[in-house]
Design an enzyme around this catalytic site. Structure first.
Site, PDB file in Angstrom:
ATOM      1  N   LYS A 113       0.828  -1.212   0.000  1.00  0.00           N
ATOM      2  CA  LYS A 113       0.000   0.000   0.000  1.00  0.00           C
ATOM      3  C   LYS A 113       0.861   1.260   0.000  1.00  0.00           C
ATOM      4  O   LYS A 113       0.472   2.271  -0.561  1.00  0.00           O
ATOM      5  CB  LYS A 113      -0.980  -0.006   1.174  1.00  0.00           C
ATOM      6  CG  LYS A 113      -1.940  -1.189   1.101  1.00  0.00           C
ATOM      7  CD  LYS A 113      -3.395  -0.836   1.152  1.00  0.00           C
ATOM      8  CE  LYS A 113      -4.193  -1.964   0.526  1.00  0.00           C
ATOM      9  NZ  LYS A 113      -5.544  -2.116   0.902  1.00  0.00           N
ATOM     10  N   LYS A 195      -4.006 -10.255  -7.103  1.00  0.00           N
ATOM     11  CA  LYS A 195      -5.353 -10.454  -6.559  1.00  0.00           C
ATOM     12  C   LYS A 195      -6.334  -9.413  -7.116  1.00  0.00           C
ATOM     13  O   LYS A 195      -5.942  -8.275  -7.411  1.00  0.00           O
ATOM     14  CB  LYS A 195      -5.327 -10.446  -5.028  1.00  0.00           C
ATOM     15  CG  LYS A 195      -5.319  -9.082  -4.383  1.00  0.00           C
ATOM     16  CD  LYS A 195      -5.782  -9.136  -2.927  1.00  0.00           C
ATOM     17  CE  LYS A 195      -6.026  -7.716  -2.444  1.00  0.00           C
ATOM     18  NZ  LYS A 195      -6.714  -7.552  -1.204  1.00  0.00           N
ATOM     19  N   LYS A 198     -10.199  -3.782  -5.325  1.00  0.00           N
ATOM     20  CA  LYS A 198     -11.106  -2.663  -5.622  1.00  0.00           C
ATOM     21  C   LYS A 198     -10.347  -1.515  -6.250  1.00  0.00           C
ATOM     22  O   LYS A 198     -10.901  -0.711  -6.959  1.00  0.00           O
ATOM     23  CB  LYS A 198     -11.726  -2.061  -4.369  1.00  0.00           C
ATOM     24  CG  LYS A 198     -11.798  -2.910  -3.223  1.00  0.00           C
ATOM     25  CD  LYS A 198     -12.225  -2.095  -2.006  1.00  0.00           C
ATOM     26  CE  LYS A 198     -12.684  -3.084  -0.985  1.00  0.00           C
ATOM     27  NZ  LYS A 198     -12.564  -2.754   0.362  1.00  0.00           N
TER      28      LYS A 198
HETATM   29  P1  ATP Z   1      -7.876  -3.592  -1.666  1.00  0.00           P
HETATM   30  O1  ATP Z   1      -8.335  -4.541  -2.723  1.00  0.00           O
HETATM   31  O2  ATP Z   1      -8.172  -2.184  -1.966  1.00  0.00           O
HETATM   32  O3  ATP Z   1      -6.479  -3.870  -1.224  1.00  0.00           O
HETATM   33  P2  ATP Z   1      -9.273  -5.273   0.110  1.00  0.00           P
HETATM   34  O4  ATP Z   1     -10.452  -5.607  -0.707  1.00  0.00           O
HETATM   35  O5  ATP Z   1      -8.197  -6.288   0.245  1.00  0.00           O
HETATM   36  O6  ATP Z   1      -8.741  -3.878  -0.378  1.00  0.00           O
HETATM   37  P3  ATP Z   1     -10.908  -5.264   2.496  1.00  0.00           P
HETATM   38  O7  ATP Z   1     -12.104  -4.612   1.984  1.00  0.00           O
HETATM   39  O8  ATP Z   1     -10.645  -4.876   3.877  1.00  0.00           O
HETATM   40  O9  ATP Z   1      -9.639  -4.911   1.629  1.00  0.00           O
HETATM   41  O10 ATP Z   1     -11.020  -6.833   2.386  1.00  0.00           O
HETATM   42  C1  ATP Z   1     -12.170  -7.469   2.840  1.00  0.00           C
HETATM   43  C2  ATP Z   1     -12.078  -8.964   2.803  1.00  0.00           C
HETATM   44  O11 ATP Z   1     -12.030  -9.428   1.455  1.00  0.00           O
HETATM   45  C3  ATP Z   1     -10.842  -9.555   3.487  1.00  0.00           C
HETATM   46  O12 ATP Z   1     -11.241 -10.702   4.220  1.00  0.00           O
HETATM   47  C4  ATP Z   1      -9.963  -9.936   2.356  1.00  0.00           C
HETATM   48  O13 ATP Z   1      -9.115 -10.997   2.700  1.00  0.00           O
HETATM   49  C5  ATP Z   1     -10.961 -10.350   1.310  1.00  0.00           C
HETATM   50  N1  ATP Z   1     -10.437 -10.207  -0.045  1.00  0.00           N
HETATM   51  C6  ATP Z   1     -10.010  -9.060  -0.624  1.00  0.00           C
HETATM   52  N2  ATP Z   1      -9.623  -9.288  -1.893  1.00  0.00           N
HETATM   53  C7  ATP Z   1      -9.811 -10.618  -2.119  1.00  0.00           C
HETATM   54  C8  ATP Z   1      -9.596 -11.467  -3.248  1.00  0.00           C
HETATM   55  N3  ATP Z   1      -9.127 -10.997  -4.391  1.00  0.00           N
HETATM   56  N4  ATP Z   1      -9.908 -12.782  -3.131  1.00  0.00           N
HETATM   57  C9  ATP Z   1     -10.403 -13.271  -1.979  1.00  0.00           C
HETATM   58  N5  ATP Z   1     -10.619 -12.525  -0.886  1.00  0.00           N
HETATM   59  C10 ATP Z   1     -10.341 -11.216  -0.937  1.00  0.00           C
END
Ligand code: ATP
Ligand code: LTN
Length: 329
Positions: A113, A195, A198
């Protein structure tokens, strides 16, 4: 019989992806029958990036509506907003004093980040895992259902808890991660080696939960694959197709082998269409329910007010114990 305690949360950053849904939220619903569940909207964690205040407020309520639309039932699970339970911020401060800069420096999310937001590497981003530890430990959670990317944050939570317990006696329950076997790491559709996120800047890389059906179809049709044209799970050589198999498997409940068999002799065109259709059908009821809920702010308010009261009761007990053990008058 005492049920095991679950705590999890998602940041209120808006536009959630299919990764957030399959890796985290969709599993929460399944757990509410067997566990004492606490599902939080992590709006304090969201402050690590710059937000427009009005947008943050809306995103917080929208995420609450999304939890409900995804089938989290406030009669079975406690749903609350992190900032409305001040114990999170209070325990965060205490735990900060039991966490080493060295261990925080090893967090890969901080490194990633910081690279992404080089103009705003704030202290909150650095101590983010400590607040997450406070979230979990306040509720004496046994299990924390999250995606694979949060594994390191769970490890540091356990290290902090163990350090504190060693110094002051048994105070915190040792939490375990609960990471799904499939869909723990949904990859981008355009870059299946990273991965799905968002904040991805690559067009058509992420499926958002509020994408219209024709947008979902078009994104899947454009998904990067390989030239073999055989639906076969092989993350090393076929990351794109393997990711689509995981998505299809997570929604249909089929194993990789079953998905391979179902699409034997069929090309990628048919397979992509089938994956898109199953995602569209999975999201359709959620999208309908979501639209209803966001237009009912009174109902949402009732849920978060009750949720915060119940959460506070639990959080207070742990915080009192901590304050007393460390000598705060
Ligand atoms: P960013 O993508 O902006 O880094 P994020 O989506 O990882 O943000 P959170 O919104 O806090 O951050 O994540 C919420 C949940 O979604 C967490 O449990 C995370 O592990 C899960 N998650 C996020 N991205 C994925 C993915 N690509 N596949 C599976 N699980 C995910
Ligand atoms: N950092 C988490 C969101 C989060 C969380 C938590 C998850 C904040 N507090 C407590 C589980 C338990 C993420 O998924 N990015």
């Amino acid at each position: 019989m005492n049920k095991k305690v679950i705590l999890s949360g998602v940041q209120s950053t808006g536009n959630l992806t299919l990764g957030n849904y399959l890796g985290a939220i969709s599993n929460w619903k399944k757990m509410q029958e067997d566990y004492e569940c606490n599902y939080m909207i992590a709006n304090l964690h969201t402050l690590t990036i710059r937000n427009n205040p009005e947008t943050l407020r809306n995103n917080t309520l929208n995420l609450l509506a999304l939890y409900l639309a995804a089938g989290i039932d406030p009669k079975k699970s406690n749903i609350f907003i992190q900032s409305q339970v001040p114990e999170h911020a209070e325990l965060n401060w205490v735990l900060n004093c039991y966490t080493y800069v060295g261990e925080l420096s090893r967090m890969t999310q901080f490194k990633d980040k910081s690279a992404k937001h080089a103009d705003n590497i704030n202290s909150g981003l650095f101590t983010y895992p400590v607040l997450m530890a406070a979230d979990i430990l306040l509720y004496q959670a046994d299990l924390v259902p999250v995606g694979e990317d949060q594994r390191q944050h769970l490890e540091i939570t356990r290290d902090i808890a163990e350090r504190f317990n060693n110094l002051y006696g048994e105070t915190f329950k040792m939490p375990e991660g609960y990471i799904p076997k499939i869909a723990a790491r949904i990859m981008g559709l355009q870059d299946p080696t990273s991965k799905m996120s968002k904040s991805s800047s690559i067009p058509n890389d992420s499926i958002f939960l509020n994408d219209e059906p024709d947008v979902i179809m078009s994104k899947f049709k454009k998904a990067v694959t390989d030239s073999e044209n055989i639906v076969r799970y092989d993350t090393e050589n076929k990351p794109g197709i393997s990711n689509l198999i995981s998505i299809y498997g997570a929604i249909s409940g089929k194993t990789n082998a079953e998905v391979e068999k179902e699409f034997e002799g069929k090309g990628y065109g048919d397979f992509k269409k089938a994956v898109a259709e199953c995602v569209i059908e999975e999201l359709r009821p959620l999208q309908t329910k979501y639209k209803e809920l966001v237009s009912n702010p009174e109902y949402l308010k009732q849920i978060y007010v009750e949720g915060a009261n119940k959460a506070k009761e639990k959080a207070e007990k742990t915080l009192k114990d901590v304050y007393s053990k460390i000598g705060l008058v």
